[in-house]
Design an enzyme around this catalytic site. Structure first.
Site, PDB file in Angstrom:
ATOM      1  N   CYS A 183       2.495  -4.973   6.623  1.00 51.23           N
ATOM      2  CA  CYS A 183       2.324  -4.709   5.192  1.00 51.23           C
ATOM      3  C   CYS A 183       3.632  -4.235   4.556  1.00 51.23           C
ATOM      4  O   CYS A 183       4.633  -4.040   5.236  1.00 51.23           O
ATOM      5  CB  CYS A 183       1.248  -3.645   4.985  1.00 51.23           C
ATOM      6  SG  CYS A 183      -0.404  -4.185   5.504  1.00 51.23           S
ATOM      7  N   HIS A 212       0.818  -1.207   0.000  1.00 49.99           N
ATOM      8  CA  HIS A 212       0.000   0.000   0.000  1.00 49.99           C
ATOM      9  C   HIS A 212       0.854   1.259   0.000  1.00 49.99           C
ATOM     10  O   HIS A 212       2.055   1.232   0.255  1.00 49.99           O
ATOM     11  CB  HIS A 212      -0.987   0.010   1.170  1.00 49.99           C
ATOM     12  CG  HIS A 212      -0.387  -0.020   2.536  1.00 49.99           C
ATOM     13  ND1 HIS A 212       0.369   1.015   3.069  1.00 49.99           N
ATOM     14  CD2 HIS A 212      -0.444  -0.963   3.507  1.00 49.99           C
ATOM     15  CE1 HIS A 212       0.735   0.706   4.291  1.00 49.99           C
ATOM     16  NE2 HIS A 212       0.262  -0.496   4.589  1.00 49.99           N
TER      17      HIS A 212
END
Length: 169
Positions: A144, A125
């Site tokens: 992430c 992301h």
């Protein structure tokens, strides 16, 4: 008025050309990607098409505890192994996001054998939507892979669902 022949101007043209700045290479923006390779130790994400390197993204961020494979929910680690990009979220709290298929069957079995949850919702992301501009340096996610907003836009447009991703230590 002074008149110059063509040959007399040639040295002047060469001298003028030598003073011009050399053209800089144009950054390659991927248009289609069929494999992603993340190297946690080098902090790179490499994008491939037909076995050829298309582009490398550098200085990517990981979970707060980047060393080692993600084992449990809340361990702040980024998984290691082979997965796929299995979904995308245009309404992410982090600009755009591409979901990684963690946990796989092996990840679930390991965590469950110890009575723990393997966790999930691991994405590539961009930066938080609340960040007005810029990029958060270092490792700050919950597991992430963080890239810049411009980089996630490139990846969003080039990486279809089902694309394999390998994350190496």
């Amino acid at each position: 008025m002074i008149r110059f022949g063509r040959l007399a101007l040639f040295p002047l043209l060469l001298a003028a050309a030598a003073c011009q700045p050399k053209p800089q290479p144009v950054a390659v923006v991927p248009t289609e990607i069929d494999f992603l390779l993340v190297d946690k130790s080098d902090r790179t994400l490499a994008a491939y098409l037909d076995g050829k390197l298309i582009k490398t993204y550098e200085n990517i961020g990981f979970g707060d505890a980047p060393a080692g494979h993600k084992q449990f929910e809340g361990d702040e680690r980024t998984p290691e192994g082979r997965y796929t990009i299995d979904a995308r979220n245009p309404n992410s709290a982090y600009h755009l996001s591409l979901r990684i298929s963690y946990p796989n069957a092996e990840d679930r079995a390991f965590a469950e054998s110890l009575g723990r949850s393997p966790g999930g919702d691991i994405f590539i992301h961009g930066q938080p939507n609340s960040l007005p501009v810029g990029r958060i340096p270092g490792d700050w996610t919950d597991g992430c892979i963080a890239v810049s907003n411009a980089e996630i836009e490139e990846l969003w447009n080039a990486v279809p669902n089902g694309t394999p991703i390998e994350i190496r230590p």
